[in-house]
Design a protein around this motif. Structure first.
Motif, PDB file in Angstrom:
ATOM      1  N   GLU A  30       0.846  -1.191   0.000  1.00 57.71           N
ATOM      2  CA  GLU A  30       0.000   0.000   0.000  1.00 57.71           C
ATOM      3  C   GLU A  30       0.888   1.250   0.000  1.00 57.71           C
ATOM      4  N   VAL A  31       0.723   2.079  -1.025  1.00 57.23           N
ATOM      5  CA  VAL A  31       1.391   3.374  -1.061  1.00 57.23           C
ATOM      6  C   VAL A  31       0.480   4.356  -0.336  1.00 57.23           C
ATOM      7  N   ALA A  32       0.786   4.630   0.932  1.00 54.60           N
ATOM      8  CA  ALA A  32      -0.127   5.396   1.783  1.00 54.60           C
ATOM      9  C   ALA A  32      -0.036   6.894   1.544  1.00 54.60           C
ATOM     10  N   ASP A  33       1.147   7.408   1.211  1.00 51.85           N
ATOM     11  CA  ASP A  33       1.291   8.860   1.115  1.00 51.85           C
ATOM     12  C   ASP A  33       2.481   9.192   0.230  1.00 51.85           C
ATOM     13  N   ILE A  34       2.302  10.190  -0.626  1.00 49.79           N
ATOM     14  CA  ILE A  34       3.391  10.762  -1.427  1.00 49.79           C
ATOM     15  C   ILE A  34       3.305  12.272  -1.287  1.00 49.79           C
ATOM     16  N   MET A  38       5.058  15.989  -7.974  1.00 53.43           N
ATOM     17  CA  MET A  38       3.920  16.118  -8.882  1.00 53.43           C
ATOM     18  C   MET A  38       3.352  14.752  -9.259  1.00 53.43           C
ATOM     19  N   ALA A  39       4.224  13.763  -9.382  1.00 54.09           N
ATOM     20  CA  ALA A  39       3.781  12.422  -9.776  1.00 54.09           C
ATOM     21  C   ALA A  39       3.016  11.772  -8.639  1.00 54.09           C
ATOM     22  N   GLY A  40       2.101  10.910  -9.012  1.00 56.31           N
ATOM     23  CA  GLY A  40       1.307  10.210  -8.025  1.00 56.31           C
ATOM     24  C   GLY A  40       1.757   8.792  -7.766  1.00 56.31           C
ATOM     25  N   ASP A  41       2.932   8.393  -8.289  1.00 57.23           N
ATOM     26  CA  ASP A  41       3.452   7.046  -8.067  1.00 57.23           C
ATOM     27  C   ASP A  41       4.887   7.142  -7.585  1.00 57.23           C
ATOM     28  N   GLY A  99      10.076  16.264   0.781  1.00 55.52           N
ATOM     29  CA  GLY A  99       9.299  15.308   0.011  1.00 55.52           C
ATOM     30  C   GLY A  99       9.516  13.894   0.521  1.00 55.52           C
ATOM     31  N   ARG A 100       8.453  13.120   0.555  1.00 57.84           N
ATOM     32  CA  ARG A 100       8.574  11.785   1.118  1.00 57.84           C
ATOM     33  C   ARG A 100       7.526  10.861   0.524  1.00 57.84           C
ATOM     34  N   ALA A 101       7.706   9.583   0.779  1.00 55.55           N
ATOM     35  CA  ALA A 101       6.738   8.550   0.391  1.00 55.55           C
ATOM     36  C   ALA A 101       6.647   7.548   1.533  1.00 55.55           C
ATOM     37  N   VAL A 102       5.428   7.118   1.842  1.00 58.75           N
ATOM     38  CA  VAL A 102       5.170   6.161   2.917  1.00 58.75           C
ATOM     39  C   VAL A 102       4.504   4.934   2.298  1.00 58.75           C
ATOM     40  N   VAL A 103       5.111   3.757   2.525  1.00 52.94           N
ATOM     41  CA  VAL A 103       4.617   2.505   1.945  1.00 52.94           C
ATOM     42  C   VAL A 103       4.473   1.486   3.077  1.00 52.94           C
ATOM     43  N   PHE A 104       3.340   0.789   3.098  1.00 54.32           N
ATOM     44  CA  PHE A 104       3.100  -0.268   4.080  1.00 54.32           C
ATOM     45  C   PHE A 104       3.169  -1.622   3.382  1.00 54.32           C
TER      46      PHE A 104
END
Length: 546
Positions: A30-34, A38-41, A99-104
């Motif tokens: 699960e990609v919880a947060d970006i 600008m990109a959503g992935d 900028g960050r990304a959170v993945v579960f």
């Protein structure tokens, strides 16, 4: 619920994104947060972070990756607690607002229990200051954050957070990436390997028996950049003294025990040992397992085909949308240009009609012409017409320029979307390649575990040389297969060996013929059985009477 964070600075955003999106190693992704992209992935966000690093700094490790692993034996961890820990870590590390990304992830552990954990990846590039954020003492900061977090939420920490005596702390240290790769491929943890080698060291009685025991447990003793390196069947290398959980087992002690028979000069190199291990591993490969790998890869390929078809259909729909937008823009711009031209023409006709209606007639026209008023009026009308036309041309040029900019913006937007589609193609290929690699690795690990048949060590190397009684020597086994001198000697000995074999066969034929003739009896009696390969003595067995 214990909490174990593991963090590192790194680059390679594309590889990290493929790893985080790997659905083969994880039951749930699960990609919880970006944030801050600008990109959503993930691939697009990490590509933006990399572009910022290359444009503003010389930083290569532009990402800071943190994994949060709660202990499932003490209960699950709520998402609110994850968010609290991430916020505390951001403040302590100086990454607030980055900028960050959170993945579960949810995956099975060794016991088959589903375990949830979290990955947080920050960009280290400060776009306001155009520099990379320095990560000083991040290990100590995370230790402090973890202790404060555990104290506030009444969480029991792992033993590694407390002071331990002697080398017990070694058991709770985080695995390096190399040790983790070994464990994933072999299915044997570093602690299990240390237990096996330590037990062999404690039961040693001679250097030869110790080396033979290492070979039985799947290790080749070699010489590399450091002395006494163990090479396993998969080509992984480990220092022998470091695998012995005994403070007295130093390099000097190991050198004194092995003696001259296994000195650093007589041991094979790491490269030769790897070649020998690769040959042995190739001999252990199972065709049935290869067939299963092929079948699973085919099933995985069908899933990938569906994913690619879905992506291609989205790309085709976007391409058709681009064509419609481009056609609609051209039509709207043409309609606007025609409307502006018609407005100018209609306005000019209205002005001429008003002038004709206001033109004097009769005596007034004669007096205006005679007095020169008509001439002045004519010049004034021409001036107004020229001014109106100049304004029209100026407005039309501005309209054309504005429409050209609109076309360029639409084309630029379409190009960006096409580039994003190509990036999605590459991201899908990278993710699929990562999953295929994970599948091969898991099958290889299961094959290795099955080949061990429950043994806590790797398959034996079986390097004992003949004839019986000769001591096992890794260097001799290595040279038997790889030594250039041995290969040259074998090549030179082959013709002589063939000639010797031919001469022996000829001698055997002559001996057999001679024995047959000597055994013939003219009286018709049954010929005697004589061994053609033993010397024949006709008087043998006849004794003299005295």
């Amino acid at each position: 619920m214990s909490l174990i964070p593991f963090a590192s600075q790194r680059g390679g955003g594309a590889d990290l994104a493929a790893h985080l999106l790997n659905a083969h190693d994880n039951e749930y992704v699960e990609v919880a947060d970006i944030r801050g992209a600008m990109a959503g992935d993930l691939h697009g966000a990490f590509a933006e972070f990399e572009a910022q690093a290359q444009a503003m700094t010389k930083c290569k490790n532009y990402l800071y990756s943190l994994s949060i692993n709660p202990d499932t034996a003490q209960g699950p961890m709520a998402r609110a607690l994850y968010a609290d820990y991430i916020q505390r870590a951001e403040e302590a590390l100086g990454l607030h607002g980055q900028g960050r990304a959170v993945v579960f992830h949810i995956k099975e552990d060794k016991r088959g229990v589903l375990r949830e954990h979290c990955h947080v990846v920050w960009s280290r590039i400060d776009v306001q200051e155009c520099k990379a954020i320095h990560m000083a003492y991040d290990y100590d900061k995370l230790m402090g954050v973890t202790r404060a977090f555990a104290r506030d939420h009444d969480i029991q920490l792992a033993p590694g957070y407390y002071k331990l005596e002697d080398r017990k702390r070694q058991n709770y240290r985080q695995l390096s990436l190399y040790d983790k790769a070994q464990e994933n491929q072999l299915g044997i943890s570093k602690q299990e390997r240390m237990e096996v080698v330590t037990e062999l060291w404690r039961q040693r009685d001679s250097a030869s028996s110790f080396v033979q025991a290492l070979e039985y447990h799947g290790y080749i003793l070699a010489q590399g950049k450091r002395p006494f390196v163990l090479v396993d069947i998969h080509g992984h290398t480990n220092s022998l003294p470091k695998l012995i959980d005994d403070k007295s087992a130093t390099t000097k002690a190991v050198r004194e025990f092995l003696g001259d028979e296994y000195s650093e000069e007589t041991l094979p190199s790491v490269e030769d040992a790897k070649d020998l291990a690769a040959q042995h591993l190739h001999a252990l490969k199972d065709q049935e397992k290869s067939r299963k790998i092929h079948e699973q890869l085919e099933r995985l390929g069908e899933v990938y085909k569906i994913q690619r078809e879905k992506l291609e259909s989205q790309i085709e729909a976007k391409r058709a949308l681009h064509e419609r937008e481009k056609s609609q823009q051209s039509k709207d711009q043409l309609t606007l240009r025609i409307a502006v031209s018609r407005h100018y023409v209609n306005k000019a006709r209205e002005i001429r009609a008003e002038r004709e209606a206001a033109k004097p007639k009769g005596l007034s026209a004669f007096l205006a012409k005679a007095s020169g008023v008509e001439l002045l009026r004519s010049h004034l009308h021409k001036y107004n017409d020229a001014k109106a036309r100049s304004t029209f041309l100026k407005d039309r040029r501005a309209l054309h320029e504005g429409q050209r900019i609109e076309r360029l913006e639409l084309e630029r937007r379409h190009n960006m979307q096409r580039l994003d589609q190509e990036r999605q193609r590459r991201a899908l290929s990278q993710t699929q390649a990562k999953e295929q690699k994970s599948l091969r690795l898991s099958l290889e690990r299961s094959r290795a575990v099955q080949a061990r048949r429950g043994q806590p060590h790797m398959p034996a190397m079986n390097l004992t040389l003949g004839p019986p009684g000769r001591k096992a020597a890794v260097s001799k086994a290595k040279n038997r297969h790889t030594s250039p001198l041995a290969q040259e000697m074998r090549k030179r000995a082959e013709p002589a060996k063939k000639m010797e074999q031919g001469d022996l066969q000829l001698e055997f034929k002559l001996a057999a013929e001679m024995a047959r003739k000597q055994a013939e009896d003219p009286s018709g009696k049954k010929p005697k059985k004589i061994d053609p390969f033993k010397p024949h003595d006709p008087d043998r067995g006849k004794g003299r009477r005295r």
